[in-house]
Design an enzyme around this catalytic site. Structure first.
Site, PDB file in Angstrom:
ATOM      1  N   THR A   6       0.497  -1.595   0.184  1.00  0.00           N
ATOM      2  CA  THR A   6      -0.106  -0.195   0.194  1.00  0.00           C
ATOM      3  C   THR A   6       0.986   1.307   0.064  1.00  0.00           C
ATOM      4  OG1 THR A   6      -1.839  -1.247   1.077  1.00  0.00           O
ATOM      5  CG2 THR A   6      -1.705   1.141   1.199  1.00  0.00           C
ATOM      6  N   GLU A  23       1.514   5.684   0.175  1.00  0.00           N
ATOM      7  CA  GLU A  23       0.556   6.529   0.177  1.00  0.00           C
ATOM      8  C   GLU A  23       0.985   7.619  -0.602  1.00  0.00           C
ATOM      9  OE1 GLU A  23       3.045   5.409   2.530  1.00  0.00           O
ATOM     10  OE2 GLU A  23       0.920   4.160   4.220  1.00  0.00           O
TER      11      GLU A  23
END
Length: 142
Positions: free
Chosen positions: A88, A90
């Protein structure tokens, strides 16, 4: 970068770290992508599903070409030895203009480092085996 995005659904409210956090989910196509507004933040994930052996660690760095348009790519911390899944990311738009994020765009690079020995406690945490963009699970730490 994959086609799956999570945008925080905070709407100016207070974020309580001891409760599940609300995200708006978007699936982007390659033609339209996802438009990241100025000074906004979104989560995305890598297309690649990786497995890190217990004698290797890694981290992600954003590409310079991406940073030069004001898009900051960050992964919160290391990719721990033993982690398996998609990463993941950001993404933060630090510019005063919108940036269109197109699935499949190469936004970063993974740097691997071999450890002197095998990790005694390989990663087995709450993000193990994630296959889509995954929001914060900080509330599980209580």
């Amino acid at each position: 970068m994959s086609n799956h995005f999570l945008e925080p659904g905070f709407n100016g409210s207070v974020v309580n770290l001891d409760k599940p956090i609300n995200y708006n989910e978007f699936i982007a196509d390659k033609q339209n992508g996802f438009v990241l507004r100025p000074y906004s933040f979104v989560l995305a994930s890598t297309e690649e599903y990786i497995g890190i052996p217990d004698n290797v660690t890694a981290w992600i760095e954003g590409r310079s070409s991406i940073g030069r348009v004001g898009l900051f790519i960050q992964n919160a911390g290391w990719i721990d030895p033993g982690f398996e899944g998609t990463i993941t990311l950001e993404l933060f738009n630090a510019s005063n203009y919108s940036i269109r994020l197109i699935p499949g765009t190469k936004v970063g690079q993974i740097i691997f480092a071999e450890l002197d020995d095998r990790c005694k406690f390989p990663y087995s945490g709450k993000y193990q085996h994630q296959s889509l963009t995954t929001g914060s699970k900080i509330y599980e730490n209580r």
